[in-house]
Design a protein around this motif. Structure first.
Motif, PDB file in Angstrom:
ATOM      1  N   TYR A  33      16.370  -1.774   2.843  1.00  0.00           N
ATOM      2  CA  TYR A  33      16.610  -0.345   2.603  1.00  0.00           C
ATOM      3  C   TYR A  33      17.120   0.315   3.879  1.00  0.00           C
ATOM      4  O   TYR A  33      16.801  -0.122   4.994  1.00  0.00           O
ATOM      5  N   SER A  95      10.936  -5.149   2.296  1.00  0.00           N
ATOM      6  CA  SER A  95       9.695  -5.329   1.540  1.00  0.00           C
ATOM      7  C   SER A  95       9.732  -6.646   0.771  1.00  0.00           C
ATOM      8  O   SER A  95      10.800  -7.179   0.453  1.00  0.00           O
ATOM      9  N   THR A  99       3.920  -3.823   0.373  1.00  0.00           N
ATOM     10  CA  THR A  99       4.108  -2.954   1.534  1.00  0.00           C
ATOM     11  C   THR A  99       5.540  -3.001   2.048  1.00  0.00           C
ATOM     12  O   THR A  99       6.152  -4.063   2.182  1.00  0.00           O
ATOM     13  N   GLN A 100       6.036  -1.810   2.329  1.00  0.00           N
ATOM     14  CA  GLN A 100       7.371  -1.695   2.922  1.00  0.00           C
ATOM     15  C   GLN A 100       7.192  -1.489   4.421  1.00  0.00           C
ATOM     16  O   GLN A 100       6.411  -0.642   4.851  1.00  0.00           O
TER      17      GLN A 100
ATOM     18  N   ARG B  31       4.140   2.489  -6.711  1.00  0.00           N
ATOM     19  CA  ARG B  31       3.785   2.140  -5.339  1.00  0.00           C
ATOM     20  C   ARG B  31       3.597   3.425  -4.551  1.00  0.00           C
ATOM     21  O   ARG B  31       4.362   4.357  -4.686  1.00  0.00           O
ATOM     22  N   GLN B  33       2.461   4.660  -0.487  1.00  0.00           N
ATOM     23  CA  GLN B  33       2.173   4.236   0.873  1.00  0.00           C
ATOM     24  C   GLN B  33       2.007   5.468   1.754  1.00  0.00           C
ATOM     25  O   GLN B  33       2.735   6.455   1.595  1.00  0.00           O
ATOM     26  N   TYR B  48      -1.074   0.792   2.006  1.00  0.00           N
ATOM     27  CA  TYR B  48      -0.397   0.618   0.732  1.00  0.00           C
ATOM     28  C   TYR B  48      -1.481   0.812  -0.311  1.00  0.00           C
ATOM     29  O   TYR B  48      -2.396   0.000  -0.412  1.00  0.00           O
ATOM     30  N   GLN B  96      11.830  -0.839  -4.212  1.00  0.00           N
ATOM     31  CA  GLN B  96      10.941   0.316  -4.138  1.00  0.00           C
ATOM     32  C   GLN B  96      11.538   1.388  -3.245  1.00  0.00           C
ATOM     33  O   GLN B  96      11.136   1.539  -2.099  1.00  0.00           O
TER      34      GLN B  96
END
Lengths: 111, 110
Positions: A33, A95, A99-100, B31, B33, B48, B96
């Motif tokens: 991203y 990712s 979690t990113q 999702r 975070q 997360y 995402q």
């Protein structure tokens, strides 16, 4: 934890020039991203990339923007030509399943 | 698109006080975070947490999915907690794209 690297950390260029921002994502991640943050403002999604293709892009992702990841090397954001309003911090993220993780950002200043 | 509202916009605490940061969102978040952004700009993932409660150190995140809200609790705040806290959500299950709130700017004074 996992780290995303970005090169360069800062870039100053003249309006109209081309710039390439480089991102080294987490090694086993599949989704990549780019986000843009103007100083003091919120982070805004630009584009995502999966399996060699752009999956989704926002209205901020202008025609002058392009992304690629040739042969599993850096994930790049290219802006050609740059405009004054492109000045911002650009964050790369990657990712896996949840979690990113974000890189430290590249500060771009277009003069 | 997803709307993410964070409150308060800014908060000033005396060291040792607790903080409660709120995040409300407009539609289903697959999702979620929480991030901390250092004053210098570096973004760090805190939690997360798409549902339920998670703890790490002095931080607790609670997300109530069906009420479309999440909170971040900071106990016994320290000056090093100063910075901006962002809530980010994605409706997707695969890729995402995160929609970020405008953040809560926290200042902890000694």
């Amino acid at each position: 934890g996992p780290k995303v690297l970005q090169i360069p950390s800062h870039q100053i260029i003249d309006m109209g020039q081309m710039v390439t921002l480089n991102c080294d994502p987490v090694s086993n991640h599949l989704y990549f991203y780019w986000y843009k943050q103007i100083l003091g403002q919120q982070m805004e999604f630009l584009v995502n990339f999966y399996n060699g293709k752009v999956m989704e892009k926002s209205k901020l992702f202008k025609d002058q923007f392009s992304v690629e990841r040739p042969d599993g090397s850096y994930f790049t954001l290219k802006i050609q030509p740059t405009a004054l309003e492109d000045s911002a911090v650009y964050f790369c993220a990657s990712s896996g399943d949840d979690t990113q993780y974000f890189g430290p950002g590249t500060r771009l200043l277009v003069l | 698109g997803q709307q993410v509202q964070q409150s308060p916009a800014s908060l000033v605490l005396q060291e040792g006080e607790n903080a409660e940061l709120q995040c409300n969102f407009s539609s289903t978040a697959t999702r979620l975070q929480w991030f901390y952004q250092h004053p210098g700009g570096r973004l760090v993932s805190l939690f997360y947490n798409p549902s339920g409660t998670k703890h790490t150190g002095r931080l607790t995140s609670t997300t109530v999915t069906n009420e479309r809200r999440s909170s971040l609790h900071i106990s016994s705040s320290q000056t090093t907690d100063s910075g901006t806290y962002f809530c980010a959500l994605s409706p997707n299950t695969g890729y995402q794209n995160f929609y970020f709130g405008k953040g809560t700017s926290l200042t902890v004074i000694p």
